[in-house]
Write an enzyme that holds these catalytic residues in place. Structure first.
Site, PDB file in Angstrom:
ATOM      1  CG  HIS A   1      -4.738   6.234   2.676  1.00 15.93           C
ATOM      2  ND1 HIS A   1      -3.700   5.393   3.020  1.00 15.93           N
ATOM      3  CD2 HIS A   1      -4.438   7.448   3.225  1.00 15.93           C
ATOM      4  CE1 HIS A   1      -2.818   6.072   3.740  1.00 15.93           C
ATOM      5  NE2 HIS A   1      -3.242   7.311   3.882  1.00 15.93           N
TER       6      HIS A   1
ATOM      7  CG  ASP B   1      -2.167  -0.779   1.077  1.00 19.03           C
ATOM      8  OD1 ASP B   1      -2.343  -1.412   0.015  1.00 19.03           O
ATOM      9  OD2 ASP B   1      -2.997  -0.782   2.008  1.00 19.03           O
ATOM     10  CG  ASP B   2       0.241   3.765   2.227  1.00 16.00           C
ATOM     11  OD1 ASP B   2      -0.950   3.809   1.877  1.00 16.00           O
ATOM     12  OD2 ASP B   2       0.590   3.525   3.402  1.00 16.00           O
TER      13      ASP B   2
END
Length: 305
Positions: free
Chosen positions: A134, A13-14
């Site tokens: 998110h 993620d991210d």
């Protein structure tokens, strides 16, 4: 278990948060430890992340962000219910508070989600095969309906439903964090029907809350996978296809060094902490890889499902 073919999507993620996060995720991908990434299009290094994904052929989806940093939709940057008095998104808990008080305009949520899909397409040259939220904003009340409609409109097939089997037995998670996770779980239960109604799919099993940051270890990942599979097969004795799909959410990276990084307001504490590096170092351990092989676990991405 021996007969079961397990397809494991390890999602970093991210992606796009900062150059050091990008580098860490790419290193994990090249080591065969991450098989899929989720891009923050409002991240300060999003364009660089998209280039890296193209260069290394990394399967990439969209990490929709309504809680950290700045919107990408021009109209919403100045004056919008999604912003706090400093002109940034309300934050992980602030977003939830504003939502529960009825302060968020859902047409602005839709506008921003669509703007992020469009920017993703601009950066990567294709629509995201999967899209999640998110800080798990996509399963929140009201937002879940808008999110599902946007996915259906663009024909985005896959998302993430963060219900982690066995979460309740994880006594190493701090009470405050556990409260947050149980809230995410409850919101996810209430989202399942909404996503299903819109024809959206997600893997059979989700893992990632109990194995985050300092709580990640090779043993923890093994036991999370093993216990989730046995609990899943106990509930649904024989998956039709003989295949069970799992998404393991991870956050590897080299720690952010301020002021570089973030989504408009600089990097947060978790990004600057050693916990990201700890995840990276754990994920690339050879014993984790060999465990996958002996268990007949095949790493893949959403577009392989």
């Amino acid at each position: 278990l021996r007969m079961l073919q397990v397809k494991l999507i390890v999602t970093g993620d991210d992606f796009g948060y900062c150059p050091r996060r990008n580098q860490g995720i790419v290193d994990c991908f090249l080591a065969g430890a991450v098989s899929n990434v989720s891009l923050l299009v409002n991240g300060s290094a999003a364009a660089d992340a998209a280039k890296l994904a193209r260069r290394y052929n990394i399967p990439i989806g969209l990490h929709a962000n309504l809680s950290e940093g700045s919107p990408v939709c021009e109209v919403l940057k100045k004056n919008s219910s999604l912003l706090n008095q400093d002109g940034f998104f309300h934050g992980k808990m602030g977003f939830r508070t504003a939502l529960s008080k009825g302060l968020l305009n859902m047409s602005e949520v839709r506008q921003e989600l669509k703007a992020q899909v469009e920017l993703f397409r601009e950066l990567t040259g294709h629509l995201p095969p999967h899209m999640d939220g998110h800080q798990h904003i996509h399963v929140l009340p009201e937002v879940r309906h808008v999110f599902a409609e946007v996915l259906e409109e663009y024909g985005i097939k896959y998302t993430r439903v963060p219900i982690e089997l066995g979460l309740h037995n994880c006594n190493w998670i701090s009470p405050a964090l556990m409260d947050f996770y149980l809230g995410v779980e409850q919101d996810s239960f209430n989202t399942v029907d909404v996503f299903a109604r819109h024809g959206i799919r997600w893997p059979d099993i989700y893992i990632g809350l109990s194995t985050m940051g300092k709580n990640m270890s090779v043993g923890n990942i093994w036991s999370a996978i093993d216990s989730a599979i046995s609990e899943f097969t106990a509930r649904a004795p024989s998956p039709q296809s003989g295949t069970v799909t799992i998404e393991l959410m991870v956050h590897p990276g080299y720690p952010s060094v301020p002021p570089v990084g973030g989504c408009g307001e600089g990097p947060d504490d978790f990004s600057q902490s050693w916990e990201r590096l700890h995840e990276l170092q754990t994920l690339i351990k050879p014993e984790l890889q060999s465990h996958y092989k002996t268990r007949n676990i095949q790493l893949c991405s959403f577009k392989d499902l």
